[in-house]
Design an enzyme around this catalytic site. Structure first.
Site, PDB file in Angstrom:
ATOM      1  N   THR A  34       0.883  -1.205  -0.123  1.00 46.59           N
ATOM      2  CA  THR A  34       0.024  -0.031   0.012  1.00 46.59           C
ATOM      3  C   THR A  34       0.813   1.246   0.019  1.00 46.59           C
ATOM      4  O   THR A  34       0.526   2.182  -0.666  1.00 46.59           O
ATOM      5  CB  THR A  34      -0.856  -0.066   1.218  1.00 46.59           C
ATOM      6  OG1 THR A  34      -1.868  -1.206   1.204  1.00 46.59           O
ATOM      7  CG2 THR A  34      -1.718   1.277   1.174  1.00 46.59           C
ATOM      8  N   HIS A  54       2.095   1.904  -3.303  1.00 45.91           N
ATOM      9  CA  HIS A  54       1.113   2.636  -4.215  1.00 45.91           C
ATOM     10  C   HIS A  54       1.012   4.003  -3.897  1.00 45.91           C
ATOM     11  O   HIS A  54       0.935   4.979  -4.905  1.00 45.91           O
ATOM     12  CB  HIS A  54      -0.170   1.966  -3.896  1.00 45.91           C
ATOM     13  CG  HIS A  54      -0.664   0.585  -4.522  1.00 45.91           C
ATOM     14  ND1 HIS A  54      -0.654   0.224  -5.871  1.00 45.91           N
ATOM     15  CD2 HIS A  54      -0.595  -0.609  -3.829  1.00 45.91           C
ATOM     16  CE1 HIS A  54      -0.827  -0.994  -6.221  1.00 45.91           C
ATOM     17  NE2 HIS A  54      -0.829  -1.838  -4.781  1.00 45.91           N
TER      18      HIS A  54
HETATM   19 ZN    ZN Z   1       0.125  -3.123   5.400  1.00 49.89          ZN
END
Ligand code: ZN
Ligand code: NAD
Length: 340
Positions: free
Chosen positions: A40, A43
Site C-alpha cells: 500500500t 502505491h
Molecule cells: Zn500493510
C-alpha cells in the site's frame, strides 16, 4: 519530529520535520521504533489512480509499526506509559450496526492510519487507545512492526478450517508466505505455494515447510499428482491479486472447495463463474484483520512456535527510505523493516 510525508500529489515521498501529534482524551501517543513497508505504501509512493482518489495530501504515511506508549489521553485507564505496543491500523466508528454487534472489522466507516489519517512512518504516531495492542516480551519490535500483514495472513488462513486439508496459496509475497506458514502451523496437510517469481518462491521455502511451485515454468497438476492429491485443493488462499492465479485456483479446487481472497486486483477482470457454481465453490473476501480475534490468535501462535521472522529480508534506517522504497517496488524482497 522526522516523518515520511506524502507531501505533494506526485510520485515520491519526502522525509520532513512535522509537529508531534496532539492526542485526544481517548488516544495514545506512541514513540515509533520499527515500521514495515507495505505494498500500500508503494502505491502511495507511486501515486497511482487508487492513491490519488484515496490519500489526502499532505499526509504522514505508514501503518505497520511497533513502539512504546509515551503519553495517554485523560480517559485512557487500561494502558500505561512505557508499555510496548503495536496497533490496528483500521480506525472504526462505534455507531454502525456492525460495530454495535461487536464486528468492528465490518464497520463501513473505517479509516486507515497512514492512508486517510496521519500515519506511523514518523518518530511518533497517535492512535485511539482502542486500537493499541500490547506486545508480549517474546514479540520484539521488528516482529511487532509486521503484525499488521501477518494479521492479514492469519485472517485469510483461518477463514476456513484447514487442519488436515490440502491448501493452495497463490502469490508468494510476504503475506502469501506468512499465510502458508500459518497453514502449516495449524496442521494443514499439503501446503502448495505458487508464484511466477523464483526469488519469492525461494523465500517461501526458507520461511515455511511448503511446496513452492513456479507456475510460469512448472505444471501445477503434475505437482499435485506427485503429492498424491487426487481431487484438488480443499482450501485456496488467493494472495496475489493476479487474474491468472484465481483462474488456476478455481480450476484446481475440489468440489465444494473454499477460497479466501485477500489479493487485490489492479482492476476488474472476468473469470469463470460457471465453474464456481458447478463446483459449488465458496468465495470469501478478506479485508484487514478481525478486531481483535485475529490479533489474539496471531500473538498466541507466535508464542507457541509460529516463526515467520525470516520473511523480513531487510532492516534499514528510516533515513535510507529512498533505497528501501526502491527495493520494495522491485518486488523481490520479503518484508523491509525501517528503524526510527
Ligand atoms: Zn500493510
Ligand atoms: P505482493 O505484491 O508482494 O505479492 C504478490 C505476489 O503474487 C508476487 O510475488 C507476484 O509475483 C505473485 N503473482 C503474480 N502473478 C501470479 C500468478 N499468476 N500466480 C501466482 N502468483 C502470482 O503482495 P503482498 O504484500 O504479499 O500482498 C498480497 C496481496 O494482498 C496483494 O494483492 C495486496 O494488495 C493484497 N492485500 C490485501 C489486503 C486486504 O486487507 N485485503 C491487505 C494487504 C494486502
Amino acid at each position: 519530529m522526522r516523518a515520511l510525508v506524502k507531501a505533494r500529489p506526485e510520485k515520491g515521498i519526502w522525509l520532513e520535520e512535522r509537529p508531534v501529534p496532539e492526542i485526544g482524551p481517548r488516544d495514545v501517543l506512541i514513540k515509533v521504533r520499527k515500521t514495515g513497508i507495505c505494498g500500500t505504501d508503494v502505491h502511495i509512493y507511486n501515486w497511482d489512480e487508487w492513491a490519488q482518489k484515496t490519500v489526502p495530501v499532505p499526509l504522514v504515511t505508514g501503518h505497520e509499526f511497533a513502539g512504546e506508549i509515551v503519553a495517554l489521553g485523560e480517559e485512557v485507564d487500561d494502558l500505561t506509559v512505557g508499555q510496548r505496543v503495536s496497533g490496528e491500523g483500521h480506525v472504526v466508528t462505534m455507531n454502525s450496526r456492525a460495530s454495535r454487534a461487536g464486528k468492528f472489522h465490518l464497520d463501513p466507516h473505517t479509516r486507515g492510519i497512514g492512508v486517510n489519517l496521519p500515519g506511523a512512518f514518523a518518530e511518533f504516531v497517535r492512535i485511539p487507545a482502542f486500537n493499541a495492542v500490547p506486545l508480549p516480551d517474546s514479540v520484539d519490535d521488528e516482529m511487532g512492526a509486521i503484525l499488521d500483514p501477518l494479521g492479514n495472513a492469519v485472517h485469510t488462513a483461518l477463514a476456513f478450517d484447514i487442519t488436515g486439508e490440502d491448501v493452495l496459496v497463490t502469490g508468494a509475497g510476504p503475506i502469501g508466505i506468512m499465510g502458508a506458514a500459518v497453514a502449516r502451523h495449524v496442521g494443514a496437510r499439503h501446503v502448495v505455494v505458487t508464484d511466477v517469481n523464483p526469488k519469492r518462491l525461494e523465500l517461501a521455502g526458507q520461511v515455511a515447510d511448503v511446496t513452492p511451485v513456479n507456475v510460469a515454468s512448472e505444471d501445477l497438476q503434475a505437482v499435485m499428482d506427485r503429492l498424491g492429491m487426487k481431487e484438488g485443493f480443499d482450501v485456496g488462499l488467493e494472495m496475489s491479486g493476479a487474474p491468472a492465479a484465481l483462474d488456476q485456483m478455481i480450476e484446481h479446487m475440489v468440489m465444494g472447495g473454499r477460497i479466501a481472497l485477500l489479493g487485490i486486483p489492479a482492476r476488474p477482470f472476468p473469470f469463470d463463474l460457471g465453474k464456481v457454481v458447478f463446483r459449488m465453490i465458496t468465495l470469501k473476501g478478506i479485508y484487514g484483520r478481525e478486531m481483535f480475534e485475529t490479533w489474539h490468535k496471531m500473538l498466541a501462535m507466535l508464542e507457541t512456535g509460529l516463526d515467520v521472522r525470516r520473511v523480513i529480508t531487510r532492516r534499514m534506517k528510516a533515513e535510507d527510505y529512498a533505497e528501501a522504497f526502491a527495493l520494495a517496488a522491485k518486488g523481490e524482497e520479503g518484508k523491509i523493516v525501517l528503524e526510527w
